[in-house]
Design a protein around this motif. Sequence first.
Motif, PDB file in Angstrom:
ATOM      1  N   GLY A 195      44.176  41.614  42.548  1.00  0.00           N
ATOM      2  CA  GLY A 195      43.316  42.703  42.067  1.00  0.00           C
ATOM      3  C   GLY A 195      44.175  43.848  41.552  1.00  0.00           C
ATOM      4  N   LYS A 196      45.192  44.192  42.334  1.00  0.00           N
ATOM      5  CA  LYS A 196      46.084  45.294  41.934  1.00  0.00           C
ATOM      6  C   LYS A 196      46.888  44.905  40.687  1.00  0.00           C
ATOM      7  CE  LYS A 196      49.882  48.131  43.493  1.00  0.00           C
ATOM      8  NZ  LYS A 196      50.760  48.576  44.525  1.00  0.00           N
ATOM      9  N   GLU A 197      47.400  43.677  40.673  1.00  0.00           N
ATOM     10  CA  GLU A 197      48.220  43.224  39.544  1.00  0.00           C
ATOM     11  C   GLU A 197      47.417  43.199  38.246  1.00  0.00           C
ATOM     12  OE1 GLU A 197      51.439  42.407  39.144  1.00  0.00           O
ATOM     13  OE2 GLU A 197      51.876  43.159  41.148  1.00  0.00           O
ATOM     14  N   LEU A 198      46.161  42.751  38.344  1.00  0.00           N
ATOM     15  CA  LEU A 198      45.342  42.714  37.119  1.00  0.00           C
ATOM     16  C   LEU A 198      45.075  44.149  36.638  1.00  0.00           C
ATOM     17  CD1 LEU A 198      43.773  41.248  34.935  1.00  0.00           C
ATOM     18  CD2 LEU A 198      41.825  41.053  36.477  1.00  0.00           C
ATOM     19  N   ALA A 199      44.867  45.057  37.586  1.00  0.00           N
ATOM     20  CA  ALA A 199      44.664  46.469  37.204  1.00  0.00           C
ATOM     21  C   ALA A 199      45.886  46.970  36.435  1.00  0.00           C
ATOM     22  CB  ALA A 199      44.433  47.319  38.451  1.00  0.00           C
ATOM     23  N   LEU A 200      47.078  46.654  36.939  1.00  0.00           N
ATOM     24  CA  LEU A 200      48.306  47.123  36.270  1.00  0.00           C
ATOM     25  C   LEU A 200      48.421  46.516  34.872  1.00  0.00           C
ATOM     26  CD1 LEU A 200      50.774  46.975  39.310  1.00  0.00           C
ATOM     27  CD2 LEU A 200      49.700  49.009  38.310  1.00  0.00           C
ATOM     28  N   HIS A 201      47.961  45.268  34.736  1.00  0.00           N
ATOM     29  CA  HIS A 201      47.986  44.612  33.423  1.00  0.00           C
ATOM     30  C   HIS A 201      46.968  45.255  32.474  1.00  0.00           C
ATOM     31  CE1 HIS A 201      48.655  41.393  30.560  1.00  0.00           C
ATOM     32  NE2 HIS A 201      47.344  41.271  30.442  1.00  0.00           N
ATOM     33  N   LEU A 242      41.099  55.929  35.445  1.00  0.00           N
ATOM     34  CA  LEU A 242      40.123  55.240  34.579  1.00  0.00           C
ATOM     35  C   LEU A 242      38.718  55.347  35.161  1.00  0.00           C
ATOM     36  CD1 LEU A 242      42.647  54.094  33.190  1.00  0.00           C
ATOM     37  CD2 LEU A 242      41.397  51.983  32.888  1.00  0.00           C
ATOM     38  N   LYS A 243      37.731  55.286  34.281  1.00  0.00           N
ATOM     39  CA  LYS A 243      36.326  55.296  34.728  1.00  0.00           C
ATOM     40  C   LYS A 243      35.951  53.850  35.084  1.00  0.00           C
ATOM     41  CE  LYS A 243      31.823  57.006  33.896  1.00  0.00           C
ATOM     42  NZ  LYS A 243      30.748  57.267  33.101  1.00  0.00           N
ATOM     43  N   GLY A 260      37.915  42.553  43.517  1.00  0.00           N
ATOM     44  CA  GLY A 260      37.272  43.593  42.713  1.00  0.00           C
ATOM     45  C   GLY A 260      37.644  44.984  43.171  1.00  0.00           C
ATOM     46  N   LEU A 261      37.653  45.188  44.500  1.00  0.00           N
ATOM     47  CA  LEU A 261      37.881  46.552  44.990  1.00  0.00           C
ATOM     48  C   LEU A 261      39.345  46.956  44.966  1.00  0.00           C
ATOM     49  CD1 LEU A 261      35.128  46.514  47.700  1.00  0.00           C
ATOM     50  CD2 LEU A 261      35.172  47.936  45.652  1.00  0.00           C
ATOM     51  N   SER A 262      40.253  45.973  45.128  1.00  0.00           N
ATOM     52  CA  SER A 262      41.674  46.304  45.007  1.00  0.00           C
ATOM     53  C   SER A 262      41.968  46.694  43.556  1.00  0.00           C
ATOM     54  CB  SER A 262      42.500  45.080  45.442  1.00  0.00           C
ATOM     55  OG  SER A 262      43.814  45.185  45.044  1.00  0.00           O
ATOM     56  N   CYS A 263      41.338  45.971  42.624  1.00  0.00           N
ATOM     57  CA  CYS A 263      41.484  46.281  41.193  1.00  0.00           C
ATOM     58  C   CYS A 263      40.881  47.660  40.898  1.00  0.00           C
ATOM     59  CB  CYS A 263      40.772  45.182  40.402  1.00  0.00           C
ATOM     60  SG  CYS A 263      41.023  45.266  38.640  1.00  0.00           S
ATOM     61  N   ALA A 264      39.677  47.898  41.435  1.00  0.00           N
ATOM     62  CA  ALA A 264      38.993  49.182  41.199  1.00  0.00           C
ATOM     63  C   ALA A 264      39.814  50.345  41.742  1.00  0.00           C
ATOM     64  CB  ALA A 264      37.616  49.160  41.872  1.00  0.00           C
ATOM     65  N   LEU A 265      40.364  50.157  42.933  1.00  0.00           N
ATOM     66  CA  LEU A 265      41.141  51.232  43.567  1.00  0.00           C
ATOM     67  C   LEU A 265      42.339  51.606  42.689  1.00  0.00           C
ATOM     68  CD1 LEU A 265      41.904  53.052  45.980  1.00  0.00           C
ATOM     69  CD2 LEU A 265      42.910  51.062  47.094  1.00  0.00           C
ATOM     70  N   GLU A 266      43.064  50.610  42.218  1.00  0.00           N
ATOM     71  CA  GLU A 266      44.264  50.872  41.416  1.00  0.00           C
ATOM     72  C   GLU A 266      43.901  51.550  40.088  1.00  0.00           C
ATOM     73  OE1 GLU A 266      47.143  50.406  42.799  1.00  0.00           O
ATOM     74  OE2 GLU A 266      48.264  51.091  41.045  1.00  0.00           O
ATOM     75  N   LEU A 267      42.831  51.050  39.445  1.00  0.00           N
ATOM     76  CA  LEU A 267      42.427  51.635  38.153  1.00  0.00           C
ATOM     77  C   LEU A 267      41.922  53.068  38.329  1.00  0.00           C
ATOM     78  CD1 LEU A 267      40.472  48.579  36.673  1.00  0.00           C
ATOM     79  CD2 LEU A 267      42.640  49.494  35.803  1.00  0.00           C
ATOM     80  N   VAL A 309      53.711  42.252  33.537  1.00  0.00           N
ATOM     81  CA  VAL A 309      53.603  40.800  33.758  1.00  0.00           C
ATOM     82  C   VAL A 309      53.095  40.553  35.181  1.00  0.00           C
ATOM     83  CG1 VAL A 309      54.878  38.613  33.753  1.00  0.00           C
ATOM     84  CG2 VAL A 309      55.544  40.445  32.179  1.00  0.00           C
ATOM     85  N   MET A 310      52.002  39.819  35.272  1.00  0.00           N
ATOM     86  CA  MET A 310      51.433  39.530  36.586  1.00  0.00           C
ATOM     87  C   MET A 310      52.169  38.355  37.223  1.00  0.00           C
ATOM     88  SD  MET A 310      47.373  39.927  36.117  1.00  0.00           S
ATOM     89  CE  MET A 310      47.194  38.791  34.768  1.00  0.00           C
ATOM     90  N   PRO A 311      52.108  38.220  38.572  1.00  0.00           N
ATOM     91  CA  PRO A 311      52.805  37.093  39.212  1.00  0.00           C
ATOM     92  C   PRO A 311      52.170  35.732  38.899  1.00  0.00           C
ATOM     93  CG  PRO A 311      51.732  38.486  40.869  1.00  0.00           C
ATOM     94  CD  PRO A 311      51.585  39.188  39.554  1.00  0.00           C
ATOM     95  N   LEU A 312      50.998  35.747  38.293  1.00  0.00           N
ATOM     96  CA  LEU A 312      50.349  34.498  37.857  1.00  0.00           C
ATOM     97  C   LEU A 312      50.080  34.628  36.362  1.00  0.00           C
ATOM     98  CD1 LEU A 312      47.459  33.698  40.349  1.00  0.00           C
ATOM     99  CD2 LEU A 312      49.191  32.089  39.564  1.00  0.00           C
ATOM    100  N   ALA A 313      50.485  33.644  35.585  1.00  0.00           N
ATOM    101  CA  ALA A 313      50.240  33.714  34.138  1.00  0.00           C
ATOM    102  C   ALA A 313      48.738  33.625  33.868  1.00  0.00           C
ATOM    103  CB  ALA A 313      50.947  32.551  33.457  1.00  0.00           C
ATOM    104  N   LEU A 314      48.280  34.296  32.817  1.00  0.00           N
ATOM    105  CA  LEU A 314      46.872  34.196  32.426  1.00  0.00           C
ATOM    106  C   LEU A 314      46.604  32.774  31.967  1.00  0.00           C
ATOM    107  CD1 LEU A 314      46.401  37.458  30.330  1.00  0.00           C
ATOM    108  CD2 LEU A 314      45.302  36.904  32.497  1.00  0.00           C
ATOM    109  N   THR A 315      45.470  32.212  32.399  1.00  0.00           N
ATOM    110  CA  THR A 315      45.150  30.827  32.027  1.00  0.00           C
ATOM    111  C   THR A 315      43.771  30.758  31.385  1.00  0.00           C
ATOM    112  OG1 THR A 315      44.591  30.660  34.368  1.00  0.00           O
ATOM    113  CG2 THR A 315      46.540  29.461  33.649  1.00  0.00           C
ATOM    114  N   LYS A 316      43.493  29.621  30.769  1.00  0.00           N
ATOM    115  CA  LYS A 316      42.162  29.361  30.218  1.00  0.00           C
ATOM    116  C   LYS A 316      41.369  28.626  31.298  1.00  0.00           C
ATOM    117  CE  LYS A 316      42.586  30.499  25.744  1.00  0.00           C
ATOM    118  NZ  LYS A 316      42.506  31.958  25.855  1.00  0.00           N
ATOM    119  N   LEU A 317      40.069  28.856  31.291  1.00  0.00           N
ATOM    120  CA  LEU A 317      39.195  28.244  32.285  1.00  0.00           C
ATOM    121  C   LEU A 317      39.032  26.745  32.023  1.00  0.00           C
ATOM    122  CD1 LEU A 317      37.432  29.282  34.589  1.00  0.00           C
ATOM    123  CD2 LEU A 317      35.642  29.698  32.931  1.00  0.00           C
ATOM    124  N   SER A 318      39.138  25.922  33.089  1.00  0.00           N
ATOM    125  CA  SER A 318      38.825  24.500  32.884  1.00  0.00           C
ATOM    126  C   SER A 318      38.096  23.967  34.119  1.00  0.00           C
ATOM    127  CB  SER A 318      40.092  23.696  32.610  1.00  0.00           C
ATOM    128  OG  SER A 318      40.926  23.777  33.721  1.00  0.00           O
TER     129      SER A 318
END
Length: 422
Positions: free
Chosen positions: A374-380, A51-52, A39-46, A387-396
């Motif tokens: 966290g950082k990669e998702l922020a960039l996405h 971004l707010k 969460g915080l790596s994502c928050a830092l990048e955004l 493109v993130m190093p992990l493809a987006l998936t559906k929850l199972s």
Amino acid sequence: MPDTNLSLWKASAEDKLNFPLLKGSMKADVAIVGAGYSGLSCALELAKKGLKVVVLEANTVGYGGSGRNVGLVNAGLWMPPDEVEKTIGKEAADVLYHALAKAPDLVFSLIKENQIKCEATRKGTLHAAVGKSGLRQLESRYLQLNSRSAPVELLDQKAAQSRIGSDCFSAALFDPRAGTIQPLSYVLGLAKAAMGFSAQIFEHTKVLSIKGEANGYHLMCSSGAKVVADKVVLATNAYSEHIFPELKASFVPIQYSQFASQPLADDVLAQILPGKEGLWDTCTVMSSLRLDQAGRLIFGGMGGAGLNTRLLQWADKRIHKLFKHLPKLDWQYAWSGQIAFSQDHLPHCHQLDAGVYSLIGYSGRGIGPATTMGKELALHLLDEKHVMPLALTKLSPVSMREMKRSFYEVGAHVYHVGQVLT
Ligand SMILES: Cc1cc2nc3c(=O)[nH]c(=O)nc-3n(C[C@H](O)[C@H](O)[C@H](O)COP(=O)(O)OP(=O)(O)OC[C@H]3O[C@@H](n4cnc5c(N)ncnc54)[C@H](O)[C@@H]3O)c2cc1C
């Protein structure tokens, strides 16, 4: 008896930061649920990109795995690279491998850039082999990593003994890219850095529900407060509670416990991990060993919900076996945490709705991967073309979750009892 109410990391964190409780309602570009590394790596990048951002934490920053772990900043994943390739295919595995090979660089550069005081020690880690099967495991891992140009070194028994100070290991795989940190101080440092870019962080603010409305996602919080955000990131990993029960069903929770001794005398420290590497072993019921800045020995092992006396006896016995010359340790702190093992033992970025994402399932290797993801998702989120190093998936859901959980918990208990009695 050690203090089981206070972890060593809480006791030794230099920055004791407090964040307010959210009251009233507010708007944000992105709402992040959970204040750990993801969460915080994502928050830092955004926040850096203007971004707010609002981070909502049910307990305190670092309450989850990020404030409880061993602090081994390793490259790559817990699963050997050939296995990753079999699971997601060569192309996807290569992308992930290269991103996570650089994960310790990202962690240590964030620490440097943001002047985070977290006992950062980049002296490598040792994966220590137990018995012949452990040696075979490491030989195979070494070949796999070597073929991918990782700068790892396979140490024979004699070399391992001089690096560890114990003759109990048949070999060790040394990875110089890795290191150790004070994990809670690192996550608090990320929070401070994100706040420096105007991210808002709230503690004791549990998100109870998330609902998509015409003007954005509405997050209802335990304090009665509400956040309306364009996008939502669920960064709750093994501590996923309250919202989206499907998230909890997507991993098997496994306990891991640790004990920290009194600071050891200099002559003793000169004999145990004198190079200050962090260590974990090849046993199925894994254990770990490291020192902190004050010279405490920190020993950990899988299992141990409730930190019972049996586990303490096991720690004493195991340490005596490893370091016969060492007098009985005075364990001063004991704590445990929950690991989220996904079905395929890989981390995941799930898309739960058009604007709702979840980072989850680090399977015990999360310092580097969660900081990276966290950082990669922020960039996405900033640019969908990224493109993130992990493809987006559906929850199972994980299959036979309860059976697997009991298998690990009971298995670890039986193993510890067996070791105490022999
Ligand atoms: C004991 C232990 C040892 C480990 N050792 C290592 C190691 O040496 N090296 C390594 O790389 N990895 C290790 N790991 C794994 C690593 O710690 C985790 O993968 C990583 O911390 C996950 O970070 P995160 O931010 O995704 O989740 P977390 O740090 O678990 O954060 C999730 C947060 O979400 C909050 N939350 C949950 N629900 C809500 C809600 N509804 N509203 C608001 N907030 C909510 C929780 O309170 C929690 O603070 C270990 C894990 C454990 C438990």
